[in-house]
Design a protein around this motif. Sequence first.
Motif, PDB file in Angstrom:
ATOM      1  N   ALA A  73       0.851  -1.185   0.000  1.00  0.00           N
ATOM      2  CA  ALA A  73       0.000   0.000   0.000  1.00  0.00           C
ATOM      3  C   ALA A  73       0.884   1.232   0.000  1.00  0.00           C
ATOM      4  O   ALA A  73       1.880   1.282   0.728  1.00  0.00           O
ATOM      5  CB  ALA A  73      -0.935   0.013   1.209  1.00  0.00           C
ATOM      6  N   ASP A  74       0.521   2.218  -0.819  1.00  0.00           N
ATOM      7  CA  ASP A  74       1.358   3.400  -0.988  1.00  0.00           C
ATOM      8  C   ASP A  74       0.663   4.632  -0.423  1.00  0.00           C
ATOM      9  O   ASP A  74      -0.509   4.594  -0.039  1.00  0.00           O
ATOM     10  CB  ASP A  74       1.673   3.597  -2.476  1.00  0.00           C
ATOM     11  N   THR A  75       1.403   5.735  -0.413  1.00  0.00           N
ATOM     12  CA  THR A  75       0.898   6.975   0.156  1.00  0.00           C
ATOM     13  C   THR A  75      -0.369   7.440  -0.558  1.00  0.00           C
ATOM     14  O   THR A  75      -0.454   7.390  -1.783  1.00  0.00           O
ATOM     15  CB  THR A  75       1.968   8.066   0.043  1.00  0.00           C
ATOM     16  N   GLY A  76      -1.342   7.900   0.207  1.00  0.00           N
ATOM     17  CA  GLY A  76      -2.589   8.398  -0.349  1.00  0.00           C
ATOM     18  C   GLY A  76      -3.638   7.337  -0.580  1.00  0.00           C
ATOM     19  O   GLY A  76      -4.771   7.666  -0.973  1.00  0.00           O
ATOM     20  N   GLN A  77      -3.324   6.074  -0.336  1.00  0.00           N
ATOM     21  CA  GLN A  77      -4.280   4.994  -0.532  1.00  0.00           C
ATOM     22  C   GLN A  77      -4.975   4.653   0.788  1.00  0.00           C
ATOM     23  O   GLN A  77      -4.369   4.743   1.852  1.00  0.00           O
ATOM     24  CB  GLN A  77      -3.595   3.743  -1.080  1.00  0.00           C
ATOM     25  N   ARG A  78      -6.241   4.282   0.686  1.00  0.00           N
ATOM     26  CA  ARG A  78      -6.992   3.807   1.850  1.00  0.00           C
ATOM     27  C   ARG A  78      -7.338   2.339   1.608  1.00  0.00           C
ATOM     28  O   ARG A  78      -8.301   2.016   0.917  1.00  0.00           O
ATOM     29  CB  ARG A  78      -8.263   4.627   2.049  1.00  0.00           C
ATOM     30  N   PRO A  79      -6.553   1.412   2.161  1.00  0.00           N
ATOM     31  CA  PRO A  79      -6.757  -0.012   1.872  1.00  0.00           C
ATOM     32  C   PRO A  79      -8.038  -0.557   2.512  1.00  0.00           C
ATOM     33  O   PRO A  79      -8.438  -0.131   3.599  1.00  0.00           O
ATOM     34  CB  PRO A  79      -5.519  -0.687   2.476  1.00  0.00           C
ATOM     35  N   THR A  80      -8.638  -1.497   1.817  1.00  0.00           N
ATOM     36  CA  THR A  80      -9.796  -2.236   2.312  1.00  0.00           C
ATOM     37  C   THR A  80      -9.514  -3.723   2.149  1.00  0.00           C
ATOM     38  O   THR A  80      -9.215  -4.183   1.049  1.00  0.00           O
ATOM     39  CB  THR A  80     -11.067  -1.867   1.553  1.00  0.00           C
ATOM     40  N   VAL A  81      -9.587  -4.455   3.244  1.00  0.00           N
ATOM     41  CA  VAL A  81      -9.332  -5.895   3.235  1.00  0.00           C
ATOM     42  C   VAL A  81     -10.645  -6.616   3.506  1.00  0.00           C
ATOM     43  O   VAL A  81     -11.349  -6.294   4.468  1.00  0.00           O
ATOM     44  CB  VAL A  81      -8.279  -6.280   4.297  1.00  0.00           C
ATOM     45  N   LYS A  82     -10.963  -7.579   2.657  1.00  0.00           N
ATOM     46  CA  LYS A  82     -12.179  -8.372   2.821  1.00  0.00           C
ATOM     47  C   LYS A  82     -11.819  -9.853   2.814  1.00  0.00           C
ATOM     48  O   LYS A  82     -10.913 -10.283   2.094  1.00  0.00           O
ATOM     49  CB  LYS A  82     -13.175  -8.086   1.694  1.00  0.00           C
ATOM     50  N   GLY A 113     -16.013  -1.276   9.394  1.00  0.00           N
ATOM     51  CA  GLY A 113     -16.051  -2.628   8.851  1.00  0.00           C
ATOM     52  C   GLY A 113     -16.139  -3.656   9.965  1.00  0.00           C
ATOM     53  O   GLY A 113     -15.739  -3.397  11.105  1.00  0.00           O
ATOM     54  N   ALA A 114     -16.656  -4.821   9.633  1.00  0.00           N
ATOM     55  CA  ALA A 114     -16.801  -5.906  10.602  1.00  0.00           C
ATOM     56  C   ALA A 114     -15.550  -6.772  10.582  1.00  0.00           C
ATOM     57  O   ALA A 114     -15.463  -7.756   9.838  1.00  0.00           O
ATOM     58  CB  ALA A 114     -18.039  -6.737  10.284  1.00  0.00           C
ATOM     59  N   ALA A 115     -14.535  -6.386  11.377  1.00  0.00           N
ATOM     60  CA  ALA A 115     -13.289  -7.144  11.432  1.00  0.00           C
ATOM     61  C   ALA A 115     -13.441  -8.423  12.230  1.00  0.00           C
ATOM     62  O   ALA A 115     -12.627  -9.339  12.111  1.00  0.00           O
ATOM     63  CB  ALA A 115     -12.170  -6.301  12.015  1.00  0.00           C
ATOM     64  N   SER A 116     -14.464  -8.517  13.067  1.00  0.00           N
ATOM     65  CA  SER A 116     -14.740  -9.716  13.851  1.00  0.00           C
ATOM     66  C   SER A 116     -16.234  -9.999  13.768  1.00  0.00           C
ATOM     67  O   SER A 116     -17.050  -9.094  13.985  1.00  0.00           O
ATOM     68  CB  SER A 116     -14.304  -9.514  15.305  1.00  0.00           C
ATOM     69  N   ALA A 123     -24.371 -21.933   9.846  1.00  0.00           N
ATOM     70  CA  ALA A 123     -24.118 -20.931   8.814  1.00  0.00           C
ATOM     71  C   ALA A 123     -23.102 -21.460   7.810  1.00  0.00           C
ATOM     72  O   ALA A 123     -22.135 -22.132   8.167  1.00  0.00           O
ATOM     73  CB  ALA A 123     -23.611 -19.645   9.458  1.00  0.00           C
ATOM     74  N   SER A 124     -23.327 -21.137   6.542  1.00  0.00           N
ATOM     75  CA  SER A 124     -22.452 -21.660   5.494  1.00  0.00           C
ATOM     76  C   SER A 124     -21.173 -20.852   5.337  1.00  0.00           C
ATOM     77  O   SER A 124     -20.154 -21.380   4.862  1.00  0.00           O
ATOM     78  CB  SER A 124     -23.202 -21.688   4.156  1.00  0.00           C
ATOM     79  N   SER A 125     -21.188 -19.575   5.696  1.00  0.00           N
ATOM     80  CA  SER A 125     -20.005 -18.730   5.533  1.00  0.00           C
ATOM     81  C   SER A 125     -20.106 -17.528   6.463  1.00  0.00           C
ATOM     82  O   SER A 125     -21.175 -17.227   7.011  1.00  0.00           O
ATOM     83  CB  SER A 125     -19.845 -18.265   4.081  1.00  0.00           C
ATOM     84  N   VAL A 126     -18.995 -16.819   6.598  1.00  0.00           N
ATOM     85  CA  VAL A 126     -18.937 -15.587   7.379  1.00  0.00           C
ATOM     86  C   VAL A 126     -18.041 -14.612   6.616  1.00  0.00           C
ATOM     87  O   VAL A 126     -17.001 -14.993   6.086  1.00  0.00           O
ATOM     88  CB  VAL A 126     -18.394 -15.841   8.804  1.00  0.00           C
ATOM     89  N   GLU A 127     -18.483 -13.364   6.519  1.00  0.00           N
ATOM     90  CA  GLU A 127     -17.761 -12.345   5.768  1.00  0.00           C
ATOM     91  C   GLU A 127     -17.203 -11.293   6.716  1.00  0.00           C
ATOM     92  O   GLU A 127     -17.906 -10.816   7.610  1.00  0.00           O
ATOM     93  CB  GLU A 127     -18.674 -11.692   4.723  1.00  0.00           C
ATOM     94  N   LEU A 128     -15.936 -10.924   6.493  1.00  0.00           N
ATOM     95  CA  LEU A 128     -15.237  -9.946   7.317  1.00  0.00           C
ATOM     96  C   LEU A 128     -14.706  -8.823   6.436  1.00  0.00           C
ATOM     97  O   LEU A 128     -14.423  -9.038   5.246  1.00  0.00           O
ATOM     98  CB  LEU A 128     -14.084 -10.600   8.079  1.00  0.00           C
ATOM     99  N   ALA A 129     -14.559  -7.641   7.014  1.00  0.00           N
ATOM    100  CA  ALA A 129     -14.042  -6.498   6.268  1.00  0.00           C
ATOM    101  C   ALA A 129     -13.360  -5.536   7.225  1.00  0.00           C
ATOM    102  O   ALA A 129     -13.762  -5.391   8.378  1.00  0.00           O
ATOM    103  CB  ALA A 129     -15.157  -5.778   5.510  1.00  0.00           C
ATOM    104  N   CYS A 130     -12.314  -4.875   6.728  1.00  0.00           N
ATOM    105  CA  CYS A 130     -11.567  -3.902   7.520  1.00  0.00           C
ATOM    106  C   CYS A 130     -11.092  -2.791   6.594  1.00  0.00           C
ATOM    107  O   CYS A 130     -10.341  -3.045   5.643  1.00  0.00           O
ATOM    108  CB  CYS A 130     -10.378  -4.559   8.223  1.00  0.00           C
ATOM    109  N   VAL A 131     -11.546  -1.575   6.842  1.00  0.00           N
ATOM    110  CA  VAL A 131     -11.119  -0.408   6.080  1.00  0.00           C
ATOM    111  C   VAL A 131     -10.109   0.360   6.923  1.00  0.00           C
ATOM    112  O   VAL A 131     -10.444   0.857   8.008  1.00  0.00           O
ATOM    113  CB  VAL A 131     -12.308   0.494   5.708  1.00  0.00           C
TER     114      VAL A 131
END
Length: 266
Positions: A73-82, A113-116, A123-131
């Motif tokens: 990740a470089d300067t000026g970027q806002r990373p989003t991890v899913k 974001g829902a990091a936890s 349940a068949s799956s669980v989705e996580l996200a972190c901005v």
Amino acid sequence: MRITRVLGAALLALGLAAGPAAADSSPSPGASADGTAPTQAGTSFRTATEIEQGQQATASGSTGDYLYWSFPADTGQRPTVKATVKLPATHGAQTWQIDVYDGLRRRQACQYGAASRTAGQGASSVELACVLRTVRGWSEPWANDPLPGTYYIRLTVVDLGSADLGKPVGVEVRADSKDIGGAAAVDGSLGKPLVPGIAVKSQADGGGSKTAVLSSFGSDDGWSSGWWSDRWVWTAIGGVLAALAGIGGYALTRGSGRPSRVPPNA
């Protein structure tokens, strides 16, 4: 005889010094040379699987494992991890968590974001996200601001029943970013991006130069840390507008000259 012993000791020392560098230069698991998305995750920071932004990485693991990936990740970027965890057909309630660390292995807080998240029974799956916060060009030594370089993703289950431990799961991970630009830019520069192995891996290319382990992660034009940002443009525009406003205000308030009610000899 003494010269022979000295040469032998020097060669042995060189061999021992080159050993760790060769070990650190080993490719991370799951990395593909043809640019396709990785299909395996690492098990520690040192073996984290390298992914590029925009790649959909997949992996298979077991509940209780720690799974690691890394991305730039470089300067000026806002990373989003899913991340999406595909759970087995039968399981109890379990909580999964995704954490993001910078190149100094400092945990970075999520803006939103829902990091936890907890997956209920069946349940068949669980989705996580972190901005993450916007990556800065520099930071104070005591601060925990995100800086340009490598970022690590760690995915694991933090709460589950003992009966579900070790069951197979499938994982999908993706890292993207939004270019924020001057809206969150700060002046300054970073000497080197935060990439691991910058002081331990040496690559013999004839010139004796040293290359960071993940130096290929950067942009083709290099890391963008530096004094320039589009804030300079907006600052210049603001200065011009302020000057025009001052000239206009003076023209409106100066009047047409001496008031008519003032005597000429006053």
